[in-house]
Design an enzyme around this catalytic site. Structure first.
Site, PDB file in Angstrom:
ATOM      1  N   MET A   1      81.600 115.872  -3.302  1.00  0.00           N
ATOM      2  CA  MET A   1      81.171 116.059  -4.642  1.00  0.00           C
ATOM      3  C   MET A   1      82.381 116.411  -5.232  1.00  0.00           C
ATOM      4  O   MET A   1      82.580 117.550  -6.015  1.00  0.00           O
ATOM      5  CB  MET A   1      80.264 117.525  -4.840  1.00  0.00           C
ATOM      6  CG  MET A   1      79.858 118.091  -5.829  1.00  0.00           C
ATOM      7  SD  MET A   1      79.428 116.981  -7.255  1.00  0.00           S
ATOM      8  CE  MET A   1      80.273 117.572  -8.367  1.00  0.00           C
ATOM      9  N   PRO A   2      83.253 115.044  -5.852  1.00  0.00           N
ATOM     10  CA  PRO A   2      84.433 115.344  -6.523  1.00  0.00           C
ATOM     11  C   PRO A   2      84.016 115.505  -7.804  1.00  0.00           C
ATOM     12  O   PRO A   2      83.195 115.005  -8.362  1.00  0.00           O
ATOM     13  CB  PRO A   2      85.081 114.136  -6.289  1.00  0.00           C
ATOM     14  CG  PRO A   2      84.661 113.657  -5.179  1.00  0.00           C
ATOM     15  CD  PRO A   2      83.193 114.105  -5.090  1.00  0.00           C
ATOM     16  N   LEU A   3      84.937 116.204  -8.877  1.00  0.00           N
ATOM     17  CA  LEU A   3      84.779 116.415 -10.288  1.00  0.00           C
ATOM     18  C   LEU A   3      86.117 115.664 -10.676  1.00  0.00           C
ATOM     19  O   LEU A   3      87.054 116.219 -10.394  1.00  0.00           O
ATOM     20  CB  LEU A   3      84.456 117.769 -10.637  1.00  0.00           C
ATOM     21  CG  LEU A   3      84.597 118.035 -11.983  1.00  0.00           C
ATOM     22  CD1 LEU A   3      83.417 117.416 -12.761  1.00  0.00           C
ATOM     23  CD2 LEU A   3      84.638 119.761 -12.391  1.00  0.00           C
TER      24      LEU A   3
ATOM     25  N   THR B   1      88.756 117.419  -8.509  1.00  0.00           N
ATOM     26  CA  THR B   1      88.414 118.706  -7.706  1.00  0.00           C
ATOM     27  C   THR B   1      87.491 118.364  -6.742  1.00  0.00           C
ATOM     28  O   THR B   1      86.563 117.738  -6.995  1.00  0.00           O
ATOM     29  CB  THR B   1      87.797 119.726  -8.563  1.00  0.00           C
ATOM     30  OG1 THR B   1      88.697 120.003  -9.593  1.00  0.00           O
ATOM     31  CG2 THR B   1      87.613 121.156  -7.717  1.00  0.00           C
TER      32      THR B   1
END
Length: 126
Positions: A1-3, A72
């Protein structure tokens, strides 16, 4: 779940910015096994007075086409996966929209899985 938070100097066309989104997302899928439709990204454009960089820090010759990419992600990837991600992003952005490898600056911020809420006020990974 990268941001992802992507920053660049203002003035690039929409197709250029979309190619950055696409290239980074595909690189994440290829190296970090990010699921389909796991896309949470922003691009912020800056005028020259609000965009500063070291033009030759660590011997890398950067230009005004520099792109900062901050990712992130969960702290679950190996050093090899991280290196592969960095290479793949630089490769993909070189292919389209044509960004020089020297102008691809990536920062990976790793967090514990329980530090995410993807909506509904729920810690989905905790």
């Amino acid at each position: 779940m990268p941001l992802l938070h992507i920053s660049l100097r203002a003035g690039k066309p929409e197709a250029y910015r979309q190619a950055i989104f696409d290239g980074v997302y595909l690189a994440l899928r290829e190296t970090f096994d990010v699921p389909e439709d796991d896309q949470f990204m922003t691009i912020t454009e800056h005028d020259p007075a609000n965009f500063r960089y070291g033009a030759s820090y660590l011997g890398v010759a950067r230009s005004d086409d520099l792109v900062f990419i901050q990712i992130t992600a969960n702290d679950t990837r190996s050093v090899e996966q991280k290196k592969a991600l960095f290479r793949r992003i630089a490769d993909r952005l070189g292919e389209s929209p044509g960004i020089r490898r020297e102008d691809v600056f990536i920062n990976l911020v790793e967090v514990a899985r329980e530090n995410w809420s993807l909506g509904l006020g729920v810690a989905q990974y905790a």
